[in-house]
Design a protein around this motif. Sequence first.
Motif, short mmCIF file in Angstrom:
data_model
loop_
_atom_site.label_atom_id
_atom_site.label_comp_id
_atom_site.label_asym_id
_atom_site.label_seq_id
_atom_site.Cartn_x
_atom_site.Cartn_y
_atom_site.Cartn_z
N ALA A 28 4.18 -13.56 26.48
CA ALA A 28 3.37 -13.35 25.44
C ALA A 28 3.04 -12.17 24.81
CB ALA A 28 2.03 -14.39 25.74
N PHE A 29 2.54 -12.16 23.67
CA PHE A 29 2.12 -10.69 23.06
C PHE A 29 0.64 -10.80 22.88
CE2 PHE A 29 6.61 -10.33 22.61
CZ PHE A 29 7.03 -9.04 22.63
N THR A 30 -0.15 -9.69 23.04
CA THR A 30 -1.41 -9.80 22.83
C THR A 30 -1.85 -8.93 21.42
OG1 THR A 30 -1.93 -9.97 25.02
CG2 THR A 30 -3.64 -9.36 23.68
N GLU A 31 -2.67 -9.47 20.72
CA GLU A 31 -3.07 -8.66 19.56
C GLU A 31 -3.87 -7.48 19.62
OE1 GLU A 31 -4.01 -10.37 15.11
OE2 GLU A 31 -5.88 -10.21 16.39
N THR A 32 -3.63 -6.01 19.38
CA THR A 32 -4.61 -5.12 19.64
C THR A 32 -5.06 -4.82 18.53
OG1 THR A 32 -2.57 -3.65 19.41
CG2 THR A 32 -3.22 -4.55 21.69
N GLN A 33 -4.60 -5.03 17.36
CA GLN A 33 -5.37 -4.66 15.98
C GLN A 33 -5.13 -5.79 14.85
OE1 GLN A 33 -5.09 -0.81 14.13
NE2 GLN A 33 -3.92 -1.67 12.65
N ALA A 34 -6.34 -6.41 14.48
CA ALA A 34 -6.10 -7.33 13.55
C ALA A 34 -5.75 -6.75 12.06
CB ALA A 34 -7.33 -8.14 13.41
N PRO A 35 -5.21 -7.35 11.40
CA PRO A 35 -4.86 -6.97 9.87
C PRO A 35 -6.15 -7.07 9.09
CG PRO A 35 -3.82 -9.03 10.15
CD PRO A 35 -4.46 -8.75 11.64
N GLN A 36 -6.10 -6.38 8.09
CA GLN A 36 -7.49 -6.17 7.21
C GLN A 36 -7.08 -5.91 5.97
OE1 GLN A 36 -10.17 -4.16 9.29
NE2 GLN A 36 -9.72 -2.29 8.28
N ASP A 37 -8.03 -6.16 4.92
CA ASP A 37 -7.88 -5.89 3.55
C ASP A 37 -8.53 -4.42 3.41
OD1 ASP A 37 -6.07 -8.07 2.86
OD2 ASP A 37 -7.68 -9.36 1.92
N ALA A 38 -8.22 -3.78 2.18
CA ALA A 38 -9.16 -2.77 1.80
C ALA A 38 -10.20 -3.09 0.99
CB ALA A 38 -8.27 -1.70 1.05
#
Length: 204
Positions: A131-141
């Motif tokens: 499994a891969f763990t999310e370390t940074q969530a995507p976000q909008d400007a």
Amino acid sequence: TTTSDIVDITTTSTATSGTFSLSVTQLAREAKLTSEGFASLDTQIPMGTLEIVAGGTTTLININSSNNTLDGLRLAINNSGAEVTANYVNDGSSTNPFRLTLSGNKTGADNTVTARIFTANLGVGEQTVLAFTETQAPQDALLELDGISISKSSNTVTDIINGAILNLKGEGTGQVKLSTDLSEIRDKVTSFVSEYNDLIEYIQ
């Protein structure tokens, strides 16, 4: 914070003169994932199917004896056409320091990324073996222009000021001032007149 720390501006000939109040409260960013640690780049990883879901698009990669090492998996991902870039990081651990990292190629909250290696066994079904763990969530400007709240999936904003491209660099508040460069126009006119006169003299 100065405006130059917040945004770079490129204009075209259609840009309109004016002064605008700009506030950037959040930059767009991409999703980032990491695997567990491995002893070396040649450490074997479980074989099966690597599933990458990037921005709603699924890519499946067969993991077999030709690519079932950390570096082999990195190359397989980068050659797959999936909207991610794979690298590895040495976290300094004394036992398993090498981690495979995935970074989404597109910013914005809609460009989520998930990844796993799974096997499908008869009578057992799908089982996740890596499994891969999310370390940074995507976000909008997130920004405000003259008090108007705006959300964009990219830090390059092309459609909020006529004829101006804003490349967002950081958070802060400042003023954007667009004005006609009269000095440049004067220089171009002078150059044109000089070249025209030279042409007439040559013809005569």
